[in-house]
Design an enzyme around this catalytic site. Structure first.
Site, PDB file in Angstrom:
ATOM      1  N   LYS A  14     -43.185 -11.071  33.961  1.00 31.67           N
ATOM      2  CA  LYS A  14     -43.637 -12.303  33.038  1.00 31.67           C
ATOM      3  C   LYS A  14     -43.649 -11.663  31.417  1.00 31.67           C
ATOM      4  O   LYS A  14     -43.203 -12.297  30.762  1.00 31.67           O
ATOM      5  CB  LYS A  14     -45.041 -12.568  33.602  1.00 31.67           C
ATOM      6  CG  LYS A  14     -45.143 -13.155  34.973  1.00 31.67           C
ATOM      7  CD  LYS A  14     -46.280 -13.826  35.283  1.00 31.67           C
ATOM      8  CE  LYS A  14     -47.526 -12.679  35.286  1.00 31.67           C
ATOM      9  NZ  LYS A  14     -47.547 -11.678  36.254  1.00 31.67           N
ATOM     10  N   ARG A  89     -54.871 -18.341  36.438  1.00 32.69           N
ATOM     11  CA  ARG A  89     -54.920 -17.223  37.912  1.00 32.69           C
ATOM     12  C   ARG A  89     -55.694 -17.861  38.974  1.00 32.69           C
ATOM     13  O   ARG A  89     -55.424 -17.097  39.838  1.00 32.69           O
ATOM     14  CB  ARG A  89     -55.137 -16.018  37.223  1.00 32.69           C
ATOM     15  CG  ARG A  89     -53.906 -14.924  37.408  1.00 32.69           C
ATOM     16  CD  ARG A  89     -54.659 -13.725  36.561  1.00 32.69           C
ATOM     17  NE  ARG A  89     -53.889 -12.582  37.071  1.00 32.69           N
ATOM     18  CZ  ARG A  89     -53.025 -11.909  36.206  1.00 32.69           C
ATOM     19  NH1 ARG A  89     -52.717 -12.194  34.985  1.00 32.69           N
ATOM     20  NH2 ARG A  89     -52.638 -10.622  36.531  1.00 32.69           N
ATOM     21  N   ARG A 128     -43.655   1.358  35.777  1.00 31.89           N
ATOM     22  CA  ARG A 128     -44.300   1.213  34.526  1.00 31.89           C
ATOM     23  C   ARG A 128     -45.376   1.866  34.065  1.00 31.89           C
ATOM     24  O   ARG A 128     -45.563   2.230  33.114  1.00 31.89           O
ATOM     25  CB  ARG A 128     -44.778  -0.397  34.568  1.00 31.89           C
ATOM     26  CG  ARG A 128     -45.180  -0.963  33.204  1.00 31.89           C
ATOM     27  CD  ARG A 128     -45.211  -2.360  33.556  1.00 31.89           C
ATOM     28  NE  ARG A 128     -46.687  -2.882  33.986  1.00 31.89           N
ATOM     29  CZ  ARG A 128     -47.012  -4.072  34.069  1.00 31.89           C
ATOM     30  NH1 ARG A 128     -46.119  -4.902  34.062  1.00 31.89           N
ATOM     31  NH2 ARG A 128     -48.178  -4.359  34.920  1.00 31.89           N
ATOM     32  N   ARG A 134     -51.128   2.003  31.072  1.00 37.58           N
ATOM     33  CA  ARG A 134     -52.208   1.264  31.684  1.00 37.58           C
ATOM     34  C   ARG A 134     -52.701   1.822  32.888  1.00 37.58           C
ATOM     35  O   ARG A 134     -52.050   2.047  33.968  1.00 37.58           O
ATOM     36  CB  ARG A 134     -51.576  -0.024  32.063  1.00 37.58           C
ATOM     37  CG  ARG A 134     -51.332  -1.089  30.957  1.00 37.58           C
ATOM     38  CD  ARG A 134     -50.859  -2.349  31.279  1.00 37.58           C
ATOM     39  NE  ARG A 134     -51.330  -3.038  32.614  1.00 37.58           N
ATOM     40  CZ  ARG A 134     -51.021  -4.417  32.915  1.00 37.58           C
ATOM     41  NH1 ARG A 134     -50.014  -4.947  32.115  1.00 37.58           N
ATOM     42  NH2 ARG A 134     -51.417  -4.742  33.791  1.00 37.58           N
ATOM     43  N   ARG A 146     -54.304  -5.743  43.203  1.00 36.66           N
ATOM     44  CA  ARG A 146     -53.736  -6.768  42.546  1.00 36.66           C
ATOM     45  C   ARG A 146     -52.919  -7.678  43.145  1.00 36.66           C
ATOM     46  O   ARG A 146     -52.953  -8.996  42.968  1.00 36.66           O
ATOM     47  CB  ARG A 146     -53.067  -6.279  41.377  1.00 36.66           C
ATOM     48  CG  ARG A 146     -54.181  -5.673  40.285  1.00 36.66           C
ATOM     49  CD  ARG A 146     -53.416  -4.864  39.446  1.00 36.66           C
ATOM     50  NE  ARG A 146     -52.423  -4.977  38.513  1.00 36.66           N
ATOM     51  CZ  ARG A 146     -51.627  -4.278  37.845  1.00 36.66           C
ATOM     52  NH1 ARG A 146     -51.693  -2.756  38.196  1.00 36.66           N
ATOM     53  NH2 ARG A 146     -50.611  -4.768  37.406  1.00 36.66           N
TER      54      ARG A 146
HETATM   55  P1  ADP Z   1     -50.024  -7.974  35.667  1.00 37.80           P
HETATM   56  O1  ADP Z   1     -49.976  -9.424  35.953  1.00 37.80           O
HETATM   57  O2  ADP Z   1     -48.963  -7.196  35.646  1.00 37.80           O
HETATM   58  O3  ADP Z   1     -51.305  -7.252  36.684  1.00 37.80           O
HETATM   59  P2  ADP Z   1     -51.678  -8.560  33.335  1.00 37.80           P
HETATM   60  O4  ADP Z   1     -51.598  -7.847  31.996  1.00 37.80           O
HETATM   61  O5  ADP Z   1     -51.404 -10.082  33.398  1.00 37.80           O
HETATM   62  O6  ADP Z   1     -50.859  -7.809  34.369  1.00 37.80           O
HETATM   63  O7  ADP Z   1     -53.396  -8.546  33.915  1.00 37.80           O
HETATM   64  C1  ADP Z   1     -54.119  -7.313  34.096  1.00 37.80           C
HETATM   65  C2  ADP Z   1     -55.555  -7.595  34.616  1.00 37.80           C
HETATM   66  O8  ADP Z   1     -56.120  -8.477  33.724  1.00 37.80           O
HETATM   67  C3  ADP Z   1     -55.624  -8.209  35.995  1.00 37.80           C
HETATM   68  O9  ADP Z   1     -55.383  -7.562  36.991  1.00 37.80           O
HETATM   69  C4  ADP Z   1     -56.864  -9.172  35.745  1.00 37.80           C
HETATM   70  O10 ADP Z   1     -58.109  -7.992  36.100  1.00 37.80           O
HETATM   71  C5  ADP Z   1     -57.022  -9.336  34.222  1.00 37.80           C
HETATM   72  N1  ADP Z   1     -56.625 -10.729  34.002  1.00 37.80           N
HETATM   73  C6  ADP Z   1     -55.461 -10.867  33.555  1.00 37.80           C
HETATM   74  N2  ADP Z   1     -55.328 -12.310  33.235  1.00 37.80           N
HETATM   75  C7  ADP Z   1     -56.355 -12.965  34.017  1.00 37.80           C
HETATM   76  C8  ADP Z   1     -56.887 -14.145  34.243  1.00 37.80           C
HETATM   77  N3  ADP Z   1     -56.134 -15.303  33.904  1.00 37.80           N
HETATM   78  N4  ADP Z   1     -58.027 -14.375  35.053  1.00 37.80           N
HETATM   79  C9  ADP Z   1     -58.714 -13.183  35.606  1.00 37.80           C
HETATM   80  N5  ADP Z   1     -58.158 -12.171  35.180  1.00 37.80           N
HETATM   81  C10 ADP Z   1     -57.233 -11.725  34.649  1.00 37.80           C
END
Ligand code: ADP
Length: 193
Positions: A14, A89, A128, A134, A146
């Site tokens: 994404k 999400r 990554r 991260r 996750r």
């Molecule tokens: P990825 O999808 O690659 O795991 P993101 O950067 O989108 O990475 O998200 C990293 C973390 O941030 C998630 O595992 C979660 O803990 C938190 N997070 C991100 N977006 C949301 C959301 N919309 N609702 C709840 N938690 C979120």
């Protein structure tokens, strides 16, 4: 205004595709992951609360991310459109987003769902983690957590938007440019309606 949700599990590409899409379509990129990581690096109270949740692979509370998105929408009153990445999400987040967009007399134009196998996701995220800095990418147990959060809470977001006929699945394996071309072709079809 044309608003896009880029949807898919962690590691589905994404972030990479978002960068290319915003450049091509002139959209504002709203990534809740990036917004949360910015709060963490600025050591805000919100960031301090979110860090331990993110490091365990769980989702931060809906009201936290919805608040961040609401502020970001208000901060960009003349946008051509928004690209939502990593948001919504949960179904509650989807409902909240629909209400926020309705207040601005706009809606979601398309939900692009990137399809990638679980083994490929784990492989990409561990890779990554070697360079991203991260902490949630360096531990396989956190990565699997996750993906489980995605399966339990996030995959139903696609059902929510399917009811409105807005979801298009796109193969998320192949070269970055091939995947980007598939995404653009779906967007162009919808934009011309
Ligand atoms: P990825 O999808 O690659 O795991 P993101 O950067 O989108 O990475 O998200 C990293 C973390 O941030 C998630 O595992 C979660 O803990 C938190 N997070 C991100 N977006 C949301 C959301 N919309 N609702 C709840 N938690 C979120």
């Amino acid at each position: 205004m044309f608003n896009i949700i880029l949807f898919g599990p962690p590691g589905s590409g994404k972030g990479t595709q978002s960068e290319k899409l915003i450049a091509t379509y002139g959209l504002i990129h709203l990534s809740t992951g990036d917004l949360l990581r910015s709060e963490i690096s600025r050591k805000t109270p919100l960031g301090l609360e979110a860090k331990s949740i993110m490091d365990s692979g769980q989702l931060v509370p809906d009201e936290v991310v919805v608040g961040m998105i609401s502020s970001a929408l208000d901060a960009n009153p003349v946008a051509k459109g928004f690209l939502f990445d990593g948001f919504p999400r949960t179904v509650a987040q989807s409902e909240a987003l629909d209400k926020l967009l309705a207040l601005k007399k706009t809606t979601i134009g398309i939900v692009l769902a990137l399809e990638v196998s679980e083994e490929e996701l784990v492989h990409r995220l561990l890779n990554r983690g070697l360079t991203s800095g991260r902490s949630d990418d360096t531990n396989e147990a956190v990565i699997r957590a996750r993906i489980i959060e995605y399966q339990n809470k996030t995959s139903v977001v696609a059902d929510y938007y399917s009811k409105a006929g807005k979801v298009v699945s796109v193969k998320g394996e192949g070269t970055v440019d091939q995947i980007f071309a598939s995404l653009c072709s779906e967007i162009d079809k919808r934009m011309s309606i």
